[in-house]
Design an enzyme around this catalytic site. Structure first.
Site, PDB file in Angstrom:
ATOM      1  N   GLU A 193      32.897 -21.584  35.286  1.00  0.00           N
ATOM      2  CA  GLU A 193      32.637 -22.806  36.053  1.00  0.00           C
ATOM      3  C   GLU A 193      31.136 -23.067  36.093  1.00  0.00           C
ATOM      4  O   GLU A 193      30.369 -22.146  36.377  1.00  0.00           O
ATOM      5  CB  GLU A 193      33.172 -22.695  37.481  1.00  0.00           C
ATOM      6  CG  GLU A 193      33.158 -24.044  38.183  1.00  0.00           C
ATOM      7  CD  GLU A 193      33.685 -23.978  39.617  1.00  0.00           C
ATOM      8  OE1 GLU A 193      34.110 -25.024  40.125  1.00  0.00           O
ATOM      9  OE2 GLU A 193      33.660 -22.900  40.226  1.00  0.00           O
ATOM     10  N   GLY A 329      28.104 -16.287  44.343  1.00  0.00           N
ATOM     11  CA  GLY A 329      28.639 -15.285  45.263  1.00  0.00           C
ATOM     12  C   GLY A 329      29.958 -14.751  44.744  1.00  0.00           C
ATOM     13  O   GLY A 329      30.219 -13.551  44.768  1.00  0.00           O
ATOM     14  N   ALA A 330      30.799 -15.668  44.254  1.00  0.00           N
ATOM     15  CA  ALA A 330      32.107 -15.289  43.724  1.00  0.00           C
ATOM     16  C   ALA A 330      32.662 -16.470  42.941  1.00  0.00           C
ATOM     17  O   ALA A 330      32.151 -17.579  43.028  1.00  0.00           O
ATOM     18  CB  ALA A 330      33.054 -14.907  44.857  1.00  0.00           C
ATOM     19  N   GLU A 332      36.560 -18.223  41.649  1.00  0.00           N
ATOM     20  CA  GLU A 332      37.990 -18.182  41.957  1.00  0.00           C
ATOM     21  C   GLU A 332      38.913 -18.157  40.759  1.00  0.00           C
ATOM     22  O   GLU A 332      40.053 -18.627  40.851  1.00  0.00           O
ATOM     23  CB  GLU A 332      38.344 -19.403  42.819  1.00  0.00           C
ATOM     24  CG  GLU A 332      38.268 -20.753  42.101  1.00  0.00           C
ATOM     25  CD  GLU A 332      36.941 -21.476  42.217  1.00  0.00           C
ATOM     26  OE1 GLU A 332      36.886 -22.689  41.972  1.00  0.00           O
ATOM     27  OE2 GLU A 332      35.936 -20.815  42.555  1.00  0.00           O
ATOM     28  N   HIS A 365      37.585 -17.689  51.126  1.00  0.00           N
ATOM     29  CA  HIS A 365      37.209 -18.888  50.359  1.00  0.00           C
ATOM     30  C   HIS A 365      37.855 -18.877  48.975  1.00  0.00           C
ATOM     31  O   HIS A 365      38.508 -19.848  48.563  1.00  0.00           O
ATOM     32  CB  HIS A 365      35.678 -18.925  50.238  1.00  0.00           C
ATOM     33  CG  HIS A 365      35.136 -20.102  49.489  1.00  0.00           C
ATOM     34  ND1 HIS A 365      34.535 -21.166  50.118  1.00  0.00           N
ATOM     35  CD2 HIS A 365      35.091 -20.391  48.156  1.00  0.00           C
ATOM     36  CE1 HIS A 365      34.146 -22.052  49.213  1.00  0.00           C
ATOM     37  NE2 HIS A 365      34.471 -21.601  48.002  1.00  0.00           N
ATOM     38  N   GLU A 366      37.680 -17.771  48.264  1.00  0.00           N
ATOM     39  CA  GLU A 366      38.172 -17.722  46.877  1.00  0.00           C
ATOM     40  C   GLU A 366      39.694 -17.733  46.808  1.00  0.00           C
ATOM     41  O   GLU A 366      40.277 -18.318  45.889  1.00  0.00           O
ATOM     42  CB  GLU A 366      37.612 -16.498  46.151  1.00  0.00           C
ATOM     43  CG  GLU A 366      36.087 -16.394  46.145  1.00  0.00           C
ATOM     44  CD  GLU A 366      35.378 -17.641  45.639  1.00  0.00           C
ATOM     45  OE1 GLU A 366      35.963 -18.366  44.804  1.00  0.00           O
ATOM     46  OE2 GLU A 366      34.244 -17.894  46.074  1.00  0.00           O
ATOM     47  N   HIS A 369      41.177 -21.176  47.039  1.00  0.00           N
ATOM     48  CA  HIS A 369      41.112 -21.907  45.771  1.00  0.00           C
ATOM     49  C   HIS A 369      42.324 -21.643  44.884  1.00  0.00           C
ATOM     50  O   HIS A 369      42.613 -22.438  43.984  1.00  0.00           O
ATOM     51  CB  HIS A 369      39.871 -21.491  44.983  1.00  0.00           C
ATOM     52  CG  HIS A 369      38.611 -22.205  45.382  1.00  0.00           C
ATOM     53  ND1 HIS A 369      38.529 -23.573  45.519  1.00  0.00           N
ATOM     54  CD2 HIS A 369      37.364 -21.724  45.640  1.00  0.00           C
ATOM     55  CE1 HIS A 369      37.290 -23.911  45.841  1.00  0.00           C
ATOM     56  NE2 HIS A 369      36.562 -22.808  45.928  1.00  0.00           N
TER      57      HIS A 369
END
Length: 931
Positions: A193, A329-330, A332, A365-366, A369
């Site tokens: 991404e 940070g991460a 998904e 959060h992830e 998604h």
């Protein structure tokens, strides 16, 4: 079934990758990837990215068209063979495609890849070899030319290619780590991404062009190989006894940016959610224990989202994995979520409370998604905010469910809501929804507007609709668009139908124009009733909006009184410039508060009498914490904009002396940090330090240094915050105790608790010498855990001596600091002192080529610029920053540079306007503040 341009397409005709690489492909000289420039050529393709006139576009945008629609993929059969020594990879693609219009060429995305051969096999027909590959490097495309026309229908596209495992933390790249024995090794990992899948394989790298994937990886037999789906076959590779061929199950239909693969050495812990999903957390070797907290969060979170959305998680497994070198940070990726180590790993003994909370939020959060973004995907990057804003809101809902003791919604206001208000008050902000064209523009909108303002307006919308109808609308949206793509308007339609409210009309005023209103409030008592007068205008960081045409918003406004401060007694949709509201049975001695819970995305300016009636609620704590925070934050913002005196805010801050709430103190601390930075440009900087010491001393004495029985998460956070603030401000007793505890920690006599390390490290460095810095760098080298390394890196910039500041800056670019963490070391120097700010900016200028090359235009370059220059406060510096970036282009940070220059000018105006009054006030203060 796949919906592409209104057509349902069956994907029954799908190839499976047979044995890959019967022999090694010949070595080719790879192109010089680092010199690719982001300048676009226009090709003869139909643009489906038409600009809507009612949405803002990025300034000075380069020409761009999306991929042609005459050929699209149905399934990717992809086989990759990375070389972890030479840092290259070989690839074989067999894609099932549909030709919708006869053509003699196929245009795909391709970057940093050399195609060896390409051919086209129509269903039931003969194979046709491509006659040429025309790379459009600036456009990140390749055109495959064929000697005859490719007819409508199903076919297989075969491509053999090679590429580089780069060191830029994007695409298919290498990540350096140390084995338990200390040996340097490399993993091959992905970050696709927004537009970097094209660096791993030729593809149609647009979110709306979805397909299924059959992935095979050929890897060293002692390495772990992971991808989005579960392994269905693992067998020896016939050409090399040291390799194995790992095949993964077919994915659901998905976008290219969500594809992922990882090859490396990992341990894992596993569990199963209550709804039967296998969850694994992959950690560095020997650190499986550090994955248990994230595993616990994930196992709680999956069923929570299944229940909330009323849609089951659609894959059989989910892996969460810690990657050593990772820019974000991460990420998904569906079924294989990648994280920075500090966003996933928790050591029960050495991780602080804030790290646990951070991991919980990032996991929440992830995993959100997996539904919102992966199952239903934005049609184009214009709608990125919907992905990120929604996940940034619901992560708090999830953490509140898992850890109610975190009081996480109050923290949301300080961490996201006020941050978004601050950025969105600038003239150089942008609407939530921005038309994006060229890939280099996408990185620029991964910012606080997309994430934090997006989350804040979703929170406001959720409150306006109510949870029951919101969930009903979300379920309808996910079911209607599952495995497809959707736009912002599609979500508004579903929520509008579920709630019966004018959602599209209300929300377009928040997503399609930048900024937000300030609501001016006055009141009048009429017998037993209180008459409330509201008016709205655009809030500007530079002061009152003066343009002839003033935008307006449809603002859901809630009102409460001192009878019940936590609940709204009246709600109204302010859909014009002003409104008059009658509140029945409100006595003259009762106060009235607008925006209880600080949910509405706007600033408030109360009349003097209304504000004075609210201040006792701050002192006696009858006003809820989130509203005490919001009141203070609004006034601080008004003072920066020149609408009230900064002295009035300092007086208000003194009313917080009895404040018990961590998040309220956190926001106060942040604002005082801004003020302290501003006043570092004066000759009375010490006076504001004295103010800070006086304000924080009572709560510091109350908390003490050591936790007490029955204390929880928030007390631990507050102690670290207060001691760090007192230590940095030179509070003598705090400094002495910090030095004592630091000495014992270094000598191994009494190891500091994880929650005390940051404040102690900061304090001893701020007032330390070369020996202190050497000791800290030694601790950094010895640290086995990335969290501890980062903790030290963030505070190194507190050191004061000019020669030591230089030493820290040189350290920032050394091999001892991971590439993604260099930014926080330099930023820490800029934040540490006036001298540090000047030194950091000079260092960035002197090392610009290396830094820009390292981050290749990603969002880390924007963050670096912001951290380095945002604190300046004179017009000359604004001109210097502007001039530097005119001659040193940073396409992904154009808006950030504009915002920084604006902030510097705002700081300069603030300093000029209020310096004398602030100085007089600080001189007049005698002793500690009184209640």
């Amino acid at each position: 079934m796949l919906l592409v341009l209104g057509r349902w397409v069956s994907y029954a005709f799908i190839p499976r990758v047979s044995t890959c690489f019967p022999a090694l492909l010949p070595r080719t000289i790879l192109r010089n990837f680092n010199k690719i420039k982001f300048i676009v050529h226009i090709h003869s393709a139909v643009s489906v990215n038409a600009v809507s006139p009612n949405r803002a576009t990025m300034p000075e945008r380069r020409p761009f068209v999306r991929l042609p629609t005459d050929v699209f993929p149905v399934n990717y059969g992809l086989c990759l063979k990375p070389d972890l020594i030479d840092f290259t990879f070989e690839g074989k693609l067999e894609a099932a495609v549909e030709v919708t219009q006869p053509t003699n060429q196929i245009v795909m995305n391709c970057a940093d890849i050399d195609i060896i051969t390409a051919s086209f096999v129509p269903e039931g027909g003969e194979e046709v070899n491509a006659t040429g590959f025309n790379y459009q490097n600036e456009d990140e495309k390749v055109t495959l030319s064929f000697p005859s026309t490719l007819q409508k229908g199903s076919a297989i596209l075969k491509i053999d290619f090679v590429g580089e495992l780069n060191d830029k933390m994007k695409g298919f790249y290498r990540s350096k780590y140390a084995s338990p024995s200390g040996e340097v090794r490399y993993a091959a990992v992905t970050q696709f991404e927004a537009t970097d899948a094209r660096r791993a394989f030729p593809c149609w790298d647009e979110p709306a062009i979805k397909a299924t994937f059959d992935i095979t990886l050929i890897v060293p037999k002692e390495r772990v190989a992971l991808s989005n789906m579960n392994v269905i076959d693992r067998k020896p590779y016939p050409e090399d006894a040291g390799l194995v061929e790992v095949k993964f199950a077919t994915t659901p239909i998905m976008s290219t940016y969500l594809v992922a693969f990882v090859i490396g050495e990992y341990d894992f812990v596993e569990g199963q959610s209550s709804d039967g999903v296998l969850v694994r957390v992959y950690t560095p070797l020997g650190k499986a224990e550090q994955g248990k907290f994230a595993l616990e969060v994930a196992i709680k979170t999956l069923p929570f989202y299944k229940d909330y959305f009323n849609v089951p998680y659609p894959l059989p497994k989910i892996d969460l994995i810690a990657i050593a070198d990772f820019a974000a940070g991460a990420m998904e990726n569906w079924g294989l979520v990648t994280y920075r180590e500090t966003a996933l790993l928790i050591d029960p003994k050495n991780s602080c409370s804030s790290s646990r909370q951070w991991v919980a939020l990032v996991v929440g959060h992830e995993l959100a998604h997996q539904w919102f973004g992966n199952l239903v995907t934005m049609e184009w990057w214009t709608h990125l905010w919907l992905n990120e804003g929604f996940a940034s809101w619901i992560e708090y809902l999830c953490v509140d469910h898992c850890f109610p003791e975190y009081d996480i919604w109050t923290q949301f206001v300080s961490a996201d809501y006020t941050r978004a208000l601050e950025l969105d008050a600038l003239d150089n902000s942008h609407p939530i929804e921005v038309n994006v064209g060229h890939p280099s523009e996408v990185d620029e909108i991964f910012d606080a507007i997309s994430y934090s303002k997006g989350a804040s307006v979703i929170r406001m919308l959720h409150d306006y609709i109510g949870d029951q109808d919101f969930r009903k609308g979300m379920n309808a949206y996910l079911l209607k668009f599952q495995h497809k793509n959707a736009s912002t308007e599609d979500l508004w339609d579903c929520l509008g139908q579920a709630s019966g409210k004018p959602i599209a009309e209300v929300m377009s005023s928040w997503t399609q124009q930048m900024g937000f209103p300030i609501i001016v409030v006055d009141q009048e008592q009429q017998g037993d009733d209180r008459i409330i007068k509201l008016s709205q205008k655009k809030f500007c960081a530079s002061g009152p909006h003066t343009a002839e045409e003033c935008p307006s918003w449809m603002v859901p406004v809630s009102i409460c009184t001192s009878d019940d401060p936590s609940h709204a007694c009246h709600k109204v949709l302010l859909d014009g410039t002003d409104a008059t509201i009658t509140l029945n049975n409100v006595r003259p001695d009762q106060w009235v508060k607008i925006n209880p819970g600080t949910v509405g995305f706007y600033r408030l300016q109360y009349s003097t009498s209304m504000l004075e009636s609210l201040l006792p609620g701050v002192r006696d704590l009858s006003l809820p914490p989130v509203d005490r925070l919001g009141l203070q934050n609004d006034l601080f913002s008004l003072s920066r904009a020149g609408m009230i005196s900064t002295v009035d805010v300092l007086r208000l801050m003194e009313a917080f002396i009895n404040e018990p709430n961590y998040t309220v103190w956190s926001d106060l601390s942040c604002n005082l940090g801004v003020l302290s930075s501003l006043l570092s440009n004066t000759d009375f900087h010490e006076e504001i330090q004295e103010f800070i010491r006086d304000l924080f001393t009572p709560v510091g004495l109350s908390l003490g240094w050591d936790s007490k029985p029955g204390e929880g998460h928030l007390e631990a956070l507050l102690r670290g915050l207060v001691l760090g603030k007192l230590g940095k401000a030179g509070h003598k007793a705090t400094l002495e105790e910090a030095r004592l505890r630091f000495k014992e920690h270094v000598e191994g006599r009494q190891v500091l608790s994880a929650d005390l390390r940051s404040p102690v490290y900061l304090t001893v460095l701020k007032h330390g010498d070369s020996a202190t810095l050497d000791t800290m760098l030694k601790l950094h080298k010895q640290a086995d855990m990335q969290e501890e390394k980062n903790r030290i890196e963030r505070v190194l910039g507190a050191i004061s001596a000019p020669d030591l500041i230089q030493k820290v800056l040189i350290f920032a670019l050394s091999d001892d600091v991971r590439p993604q963490d260099t930014v926080s070391v330099i930023g820490g120097v800029a934040e540490g002192s006036k001298q540090g700010r000047k030194a950091a900016w000079k260092f960035v200028k002197d090392n610009w080529e290396e830094l820009h090359n390292r981050y290749q235009g990603g969002f880390l370059i924007s963050r670096l610029i912001k951290l380095s220059v945002d604190g300046f406060a004179n017009e000359k510096m604004a001109a210097e920053v502007k001039s530097f970036f005119e001659s040193h282009q940073a396409p992904a940070a154009e808006r950030t540079v504009q915002q920084c220059c604006e902030n510097i000018l705002l700081n300069a105006a603030w300093l000029k306007r209020d310096t004398d009054d602030i100085h007089q006030y600080l001189l007049q203060r005698k002793g500690p503040p009184t209640v």
